[in-house]
Motif scaffolding. Structure first.
Motif, short mmCIF file in Angstrom:
data_model
loop_
_atom_site.label_atom_id
_atom_site.label_comp_id
_atom_site.label_asym_id
_atom_site.label_seq_id
_atom_site.Cartn_x
_atom_site.Cartn_y
_atom_site.Cartn_z
N ARG A 109 4.53 -14.51 20.86
CA ARG A 109 4.90 -14.91 22.24
C ARG A 109 6.42 -14.91 22.39
O ARG A 109 7.13 -15.16 21.43
N PRO A 110 6.97 -14.58 23.60
CA PRO A 110 6.27 -14.38 24.87
C PRO A 110 5.74 -12.94 24.98
O PRO A 110 6.26 -12.04 24.30
N GLU A 111 4.80 -12.73 25.87
CA GLU A 111 4.21 -11.41 26.08
C GLU A 111 5.25 -10.42 26.63
O GLU A 111 5.19 -9.24 26.40
N GLU A 112 6.19 -10.95 27.45
CA GLU A 112 7.26 -10.08 27.96
C GLU A 112 8.58 -10.80 27.76
O GLU A 112 8.70 -12.01 27.98
N PHE A 113 9.56 -10.07 27.27
CA PHE A 113 10.89 -10.64 27.03
C PHE A 113 11.95 -9.62 27.42
O PHE A 113 11.93 -8.48 26.94
N GLU A 114 12.80 -10.03 28.37
CA GLU A 114 13.88 -9.12 28.83
C GLU A 114 13.31 -7.75 29.20
O GLU A 114 13.88 -6.71 28.86
N GLY A 115 12.14 -7.78 29.85
CA GLY A 115 11.55 -6.53 30.32
C GLY A 115 10.81 -5.77 29.23
O GLY A 115 10.20 -4.75 29.49
N MET A 116 10.84 -6.29 28.01
CA MET A 116 10.14 -5.60 26.90
C MET A 116 8.77 -6.25 26.70
O MET A 116 8.68 -7.45 26.45
N ARG A 117 7.70 -5.46 26.88
CA ARG A 117 6.36 -6.00 26.77
C ARG A 117 5.75 -5.78 25.39
O ARG A 117 6.13 -4.85 24.69
N VAL A 118 4.83 -6.67 25.03
CA VAL A 118 4.05 -6.45 23.80
C VAL A 118 3.06 -5.31 24.07
O VAL A 118 2.47 -5.25 25.15
N PRO A 119 2.91 -4.36 23.13
CA PRO A 119 1.96 -3.25 23.33
C PRO A 119 0.57 -3.79 23.71
O PRO A 119 0.05 -4.70 23.05
N ASP A 120 -0.01 -3.22 24.81
CA ASP A 120 -1.29 -3.73 25.33
C ASP A 120 -2.38 -3.77 24.27
O ASP A 120 -3.21 -4.68 24.26
N ILE A 121 -2.37 -2.79 23.39
CA ILE A 121 -3.43 -2.71 22.36
C ILE A 121 -3.54 -4.03 21.59
O ILE A 121 -4.63 -4.48 21.25
N LEU A 122 -2.40 -4.69 21.40
CA LEU A 122 -2.39 -5.92 20.59
C LEU A 122 -2.99 -7.10 21.35
O LEU A 122 -3.31 -8.13 20.76
N LYS B 73 0.84 -1.19 0.00
CA LYS B 73 0.00 0.00 0.00
C LYS B 73 0.88 1.25 0.00
O LYS B 73 0.42 2.35 0.25
N GLY B 74 2.18 1.05 -0.21
CA GLY B 74 3.04 2.20 -0.36
C GLY B 74 3.68 2.70 0.93
O GLY B 74 4.40 3.68 0.91
N PHE B 75 3.40 2.00 2.08
CA PHE B 75 4.08 2.43 3.32
C PHE B 75 5.02 1.33 3.79
O PHE B 75 4.95 0.19 3.32
N LEU B 76 5.85 1.66 4.77
CA LEU B 76 6.67 0.62 5.41
C LEU B 76 5.76 -0.19 6.33
O LEU B 76 4.64 0.24 6.63
N ASP B 77 6.21 -1.32 6.78
CA ASP B 77 5.37 -2.24 7.57
C ASP B 77 5.24 -1.76 9.02
O ASP B 77 6.07 -0.97 9.51
N TYR B 78 4.19 -2.27 9.70
CA TYR B 78 4.03 -1.98 11.13
C TYR B 78 4.80 -3.03 11.92
O TYR B 78 5.21 -4.06 11.34
N PRO B 79 5.04 -2.76 13.25
CA PRO B 79 5.79 -3.74 14.06
C PRO B 79 5.01 -5.03 14.25
O PRO B 79 3.78 -5.01 14.33
N HIS B 80 5.70 -6.16 14.31
CA HIS B 80 5.04 -7.46 14.55
C HIS B 80 5.52 -8.03 15.88
O HIS B 80 6.69 -7.85 16.26
N TYR B 81 4.62 -8.71 16.59
CA TYR B 81 4.98 -9.35 17.87
C TYR B 81 4.37 -10.74 17.92
O TYR B 81 3.35 -10.99 17.30
#
Ligand SMILES: CN(C)c1ccccc1CNc1ccc(C(N)=O)cn1
Length: 243
Positions: A182-195, A172-180
């Motif tokens: 499992r796991p929900e949390e990794f090394e203190g990095m969480r998946v955005p709650d919205i997802l 569609k002519g844009f760059l891609d959005y981030p993908h996530y």
């Protein structure tokens, strides 16, 4: 969709075609790739494909005859083809050109050069010269595989989940959005709650906003003729960034 590749390293092409999306598409028969070893079209005992350059200089140049013999053999079936030379001097390849090639439905015959390149007279038998980017490679094989992979993905049924072809936001002519995943949390990095919310409308909006954020950051040149909705999201994004 049919592809033909002319190369002195057929194994380089063949091994890539055994795996993943392209491998499955070939197994399903929705695409076909024939690889020709240029050396099979030589006439001397040493199966020579290169010679010293007229005018001197370092390196060797690929001779025209083996390519000519191979193309004459291939074209003897009279089927319409588009003969493409992969080279740094070519028209810049893009998703738009991949779509163009796919829609044309002609067999794509891909010519892979090595050494310092191919005798200029090859141009008399080439329909298009394509470059996959502004860099020099040791051979055209990787460029040929880029063309094959990007075009095969466009064939209905090639991608397991049809939607992922459509959803490729680059389509569609844009760059891609981030993908996530499992796991929900990794090394203190969480998946955005919205997802995790299950609110598909909000998730779609979040993905569009993140695609615009990525595009604004890395490829602002792609941000043209935006829809009113996209413009609204971009403005929201800019006011957030400038807070
Ligand atoms: C040996 N070279 C420089 C050469 C010269 C002429 C033709 C082919 C080649 C093979 N190399 C390629 C091919 C393609 C690309 C590209 N950007 O698509 C980069 N390098």
């Amino acid at each position: 969709m049919k592809f033909e590749v002319l190369t002195i390293f057929p194994e380089v092409i063949e091994c890539y075609l055994k795996h993943g999306v392209v491998g499955r598409a070939l197994n399903k028969g929705i695409a076909e790739v024939k690889v020709y070893n240029l050396r099979d079209f030589t006439t001397d005992r040493h199966r020579k494909v290169d010679d010293y350059p007229y005018g001197g200089g370092a390196g060797m140049v690929m001779q025209i005859e083996p390519f000519y013999n191979a193309l004459r053999h291939i074209k003897s079936d009279g089927i319409p083809r588009k003969v493409i030379l992969l080279s740094p001097q070519g028209r810049r390849f893009s998703q738009r050109i991949a779509k163009e090639f796919y829609k044309e439905e002609k067999t794509l015959t891909l010519i892979c050069g090595r050494y310092e390149g191919i005798d200029e007279r090859i141009k008399a038998f080439v329909d298009e010269e394509i470059s996959i980017g502004d860099y020099v490679l040791s051979g055209g094989e990787l460029a040929a595989l880029v063309i094959i992979d990007s075009v095969v993905r466009l064939i209905p049924g090639a991608l397991g989940d049809e939607l992922s072809a459509e959803e490729d936001s680059f389509m569609k002519g844009f760059l891609d959005y981030p993908h996530y995943t499992r796991p929900e949390e990794f090394e203190g990095m969480r998946v955005p709650d919205i997802l995790l919310s299950g609110d598909h409308k909000k998730i779609a909006l979040w993905r569009k906003k993140e695609a615009l954020r990525n595009t604004l950051k890395n490829r602002p040149d792609l941000l043209k003729n935006l829809s009113a909705e996209d413009m609204k999201i971009l403005k929201e994004l800019c006011s957030e960034i400038n807070k």
